[in-house]
Design an enzyme around this catalytic site. Structure first.
Site, PDB file in Angstrom:
ATOM      1  N   GLY A  30      35.408  41.887  34.003  1.00 51.29           N
ATOM      2  CA  GLY A  30      36.435  41.966  35.037  1.00 51.29           C
ATOM      3  C   GLY A  30      37.848  41.951  34.492  1.00 51.29           C
ATOM      4  O   GLY A  30      38.103  41.807  33.289  1.00 51.29           O
ATOM      5  N   HIS A  31      38.804  42.058  35.414  1.00 50.03           N
ATOM      6  CA  HIS A  31      40.212  42.155  35.028  1.00 50.03           C
ATOM      7  C   HIS A  31      40.719  40.866  34.392  1.00 50.03           C
ATOM      8  O   HIS A  31      40.330  39.771  34.750  1.00 50.03           O
ATOM      9  CB  HIS A  31      41.084  42.531  36.233  1.00 50.03           C
ATOM     10  CG  HIS A  31      40.936  41.623  37.415  1.00 50.03           C
ATOM     11  ND1 HIS A  31      40.654  42.095  38.673  1.00 50.03           N
ATOM     12  CD2 HIS A  31      41.030  40.288  37.543  1.00 50.03           C
ATOM     13  CE1 HIS A  31      40.605  41.090  39.527  1.00 50.03           C
ATOM     14  NE2 HIS A  31      40.822  39.976  38.860  1.00 50.03           N
TER      15      HIS A  31
END
Length: 353
Positions: free
Chosen positions: A248-249
């Site tokens: 994920g980010h």
């Protein structure tokens, strides 16, 4: 392939991969598994159970440990002694039996590639059919970009990096040197970030950061790494990520980590160095994991892990505690039934007093 066992020894002795050469100096034609070897082959033997096969099938050369080599001094084969046989497999296969990704069946830069006029293609780069290179993409020498890959504007691809078919490298993302992106990777997709109003309607939060992949990283097929909301999602040097993972980010994966298939790392999580996550590991967001942690048995991280060690299960717990709990788990119904019976008997005794 046509070389002598002594040539293998000379090539790898300085780095300590092969520390001795004994027996006849035989010619080697190929690297082969011990189960399917023949005269002229080089095989790797890391267990005494394979000694009868060596004597029966008579390969040209055997890479083995000191102890196993001592058992084969009368076998009539070239003996190459390796302290770490598995590492020898990796480096010898890379040197002598790996796929040559630069040996392509069409022009070095395929005429169907779409390359923006601002891109300087190095003289030794290989650009496959259907590749798209956007404005101001930076390519260093030795890169190989295979069929139907898209590299968006201002992305950077480091020296000797190999990008397999159908990968996407998003705008402004940075890929280091000697990186391998396997087929179907998506590097720099927008992260999963939304805001809701009072009616719970979703509104996209633009992710304007990037992904930085440092040197010697391997990313498995169909793995997705999200760009950061701000700043960068970072995969540090030497990390390896298996197929079908999602990072994920704003995540940071430390040096030499190993993430196995189906692992999902939620946003802003930080893994230290040399963390191993076995298949289907998952984390909540904003988790921190210390160096040298091993995550097992579909580990689910609800909280940070501050000490090195082995952890398993969900919620993740120290491995020995997890094993004890798992040993009890199949008997939970029996234990519950016994507990209810005891409660009933105690209640009956209380009535008689």
């Amino acid at each position: 392939m046509n070389l002598l066992a002594s040539e293998v020894f000379e090539r790898f002795k300085a780095q300590g991969l092969i520390v001795d050469h004994r027996g006849p100096d035989q010619a080697i034609r190929r690297l082969a598994p011990i189960e399917d070897c023949a005269p002229g082959d080089l095989v790797f033997v890391d267990h005494v159970k394979y000694l009868p096969q060596v004597r029966e099938l008579k390969p040209a050369a055997v890479v083995s440990t000191e102890a196993i080599a001592a058992e084969l001094t009368d076998a009539g084969v070239s003996l190459l002694v390796a302290p770490n046989v598995r590492l020898a497999i990796a480096l010898l296969k890379q040197a002598y039996a790996d796929r040559d990704v630069r040996d392509v069946e069409w022009p070095r830069v395929h005429p169907s590639a779409v390359i923006h006029e601002s891109v300087a293609v190095p003289g030794d780069a290989v650009i496959g059919p259907g590749v798209v290179l956007g404005a101001e993409v930076s390519l260093e020498p030795g890169v190989v970009i295979m069929a139907n890959t898209v590299v968006e504007k201002k992305a950077k691809i480091g020296r000797e990096t190999v990008i397999h078919p159908r990968c996407t490298v998003g705008y402004e993302c940075e890929i280091g040197a000697n990186v391998i992106l396997k087929a179907g990777c998506v590097i720099g997709s927008e992260g999963f970030g939304f805001a809701q109003d009072e009616r719970r309607r979703n509104y996209r939060i633009p992710h304007t950061g990037k992904v930085i992949i440092e040197d010697r990283v391997v990313i498995g097929a169909n793995t997705n790494i999200d760009r950061a909301t701000y700043g960068a999602t970072i995969i540090r040097s030497g990390a390896v990520v298996d197929a079908l993972c999602h990072i994920g980010h704003n995540v940071e994966i430390g040096e030499d980590c190993i993430l196995c298939a189906h692992t999902g790392i939620s946003g802003s999580t930080r893994f230290g160095k040399r963390v191993i996550a076995s298949g289907q590991t998952g984390t909540l967001d904003h988790i921190t994991v210390a160096d040298d942690v091993v995550l097992l048995h579909r580990a689910g991280l609800h909280n940070s892990i501050k000490e090195p060690g082995m952890y398993a299960g969900g919620p993740a717990q120290p491995l020995q505690q997890y094993l004890k709990n798992m040993a009890v788990f199949p008997r939970l119904h029996e234990m519950w039934t016994r507990l209810k019976n005891l409660e009933k008997k105690i209640a009956e005794l209380a009535k008689t007093e």
